[in-house]
Scaffold this active site. Structure first.
Site, PDB file in Angstrom:
ATOM      1  N   ASN A 138     -10.537   4.754   1.953  1.00 44.59           N
ATOM      2  CA  ASN A 138      -9.375   4.676   1.071  1.00 44.59           C
ATOM      3  C   ASN A 138      -9.168   6.028   0.414  1.00 44.59           C
ATOM      4  O   ASN A 138     -10.062   6.868   0.404  1.00 44.59           O
ATOM      5  CB  ASN A 138      -9.519   3.557   0.042  1.00 44.59           C
ATOM      6  N   ASN A 141      -5.035   3.716   7.212  1.00 45.02           N
ATOM      7  CA  ASN A 141      -5.068   2.940   5.981  1.00 45.02           C
ATOM      8  C   ASN A 141      -4.471   3.620   4.773  1.00 45.02           C
ATOM      9  O   ASN A 141      -3.843   2.959   3.964  1.00 45.02           O
ATOM     10  CB  ASN A 141      -6.521   2.537   5.666  1.00 45.02           C
ATOM     11  N   ARG A 190      -7.184   0.944  12.507  1.00 44.72           N
ATOM     12  CA  ARG A 190      -5.820   1.252  12.080  1.00 44.72           C
ATOM     13  C   ARG A 190      -5.888   2.313  10.987  1.00 44.72           C
ATOM     14  O   ARG A 190      -6.956   2.573  10.421  1.00 44.72           O
ATOM     15  CB  ARG A 190      -5.103   0.002  11.561  1.00 44.72           C
ATOM     16  N   ASP A 232     -10.268   0.764  -4.299  1.00 45.27           N
ATOM     17  CA  ASP A 232      -9.250   0.879  -3.253  1.00 45.27           C
ATOM     18  C   ASP A 232      -8.693   2.301  -3.273  1.00 45.27           C
ATOM     19  O   ASP A 232      -9.451   3.256  -3.318  1.00 45.27           O
ATOM     20  CB  ASP A 232      -8.173  -0.197  -3.456  1.00 45.27           C
ATOM     21  N   GLU A 263       0.844  -1.210   0.000  1.00 40.20           N
ATOM     22  CA  GLU A 263       0.000   0.000   0.000  1.00 40.20           C
ATOM     23  C   GLU A 263       0.873   1.253   0.000  1.00 40.20           C
ATOM     24  O   GLU A 263       2.091   1.188   0.131  1.00 40.20           O
ATOM     25  CB  GLU A 263      -0.905   0.028   1.237  1.00 40.20           C
TER      26      GLU A 263
END
Length: 292
Positions: free
Chosen positions: A148, A102, A100, A197, A17
């Site tokens: 995202n 991202n 968390r 995403d 990522e």
């Protein structure tokens, strides 16, 4: 333009990522969230380095004064590649230990926009936050399960963020003092094509989207019209970054997460980083504000 992807790094990231091109050293930086590490690849010669992270890490962004601003599950930190040290700056959502961080981006003014998510991907606890170099604040954007992006338009007037499980890219105006106005759905993704995403913007304001489960990266114009789709050798495409000397190389991170043995056998490069050429260049990413 031919849609031919080439492999830049085939290191089998579990959840690759946060790709970002650092003009300071002409290299691509990215993270592996689930095998927590920061990675650096020099596309010129393929040289690779990695640094372990102390917690799940969603992203690193080149920062003012050197090093990087890092988004850890434990909060924001300064990452120094020279020593490998992560210096804690502030907690984010300490009341939500199941969340968390991202994904993130930097606006034209150096402000960092970043999102959180439920690590179990069940509860709608993911928020979009803003970091001004000194403190993190929650925006007024409605929470979702998996955020995202975000990405920012070249002029800084629009914030694009993704509701991954909701299958949509949202466009939100950025108003005075970094506040956000009422948003709208810009693009809706057919579940048969995968799920949306990470997003990034190029110099023309087009929005590039990684397609999780879709084997591709897509490019939409600011009105939401699909302009281009690039097929890739891995199904779980997470995000696009622009780099190279002219910023006309697109780099795509991918993941192996959730793939069974048969799927992994069918895509041996799952978790790799790929590159392809674009006709519209990206934009140099501003340095993230960092007042220590």
């Amino acid at each position: 333009m031919a849609d031919r992807a080439r492999t830049v790094w085939n290191g089998a990231a579990e959840l690759g990522e946060g790709p970002v091109w650092d003009t300071r050293d002409a290299a691509l930086w990215f993270v592996d969230i689930k095998r927590p590490a920061v990675h650096r690849v020099d596309p010129a010669d393929g040289a690779h380095r990695s640094w372990p992270a102390p917690a799940q890490i969603g992203w690193v962004l080149p920062a003012e004064g050197g090093g990087f601003l890092a988004g850890l599950q434990t909060g924001l930190a300064h990452f120094d590649p020279a020593t490998g040290a992560f210096t804690h700056l502030c907690a984010v959502e300490p009341d939500r230990p199941g969340n968390r961080l991202n994904d993130a981006t930097v606006g034209p003014d150096g402000v960092v926009w970043f999102g959180s998510m439920d690590d179990a991907a069940r509860a709608a606890t993911g928020q979009v936050h803003r970091w001004d170099g000194a403190q993190a604040t929650v925006t007024g954007i409605a929470p979702v399960t998996i955020t995202n992006g975000p990405a920012v338009s070249p002029d800084g007037s629009t914030l694009y963020h993704v509701d991954t499980l909701g299958g949509a890219i949202h466009a939100v105006p950025v108003t005075g003092h970094g506040t956000t106005g009422a948003g709208r759905v810009l693009v809706t993704i057919d579940p048969a094509d995968g799920t949306p995403d990470g997003v990034s913007t190029d110099a023309a304001g087009n929005i590039w989207l990684g397609m999780w489960g879709g084997w591709s990266a897509r490019c939409y114009d600011p009105a939401g019209t699909l302009l281009r789709e690039v097929r890739l050798p891995a199904a779980q495409v997470t995000k696009i970054a622009f780099g190279g000397a002219d910023l006309r190389t697109a780099f795509a991170t991918t993941a192996r997460l959730g793939l069974d043995p048969a799927a992994l056998a069918a895509q041996p490069e799952a978790g790799a980083v790929f590159a392809f050429d674009v006709d519209v260049p990206g934009r140099p990413l501003p340095l993230a504000r960092l007042r220590r």
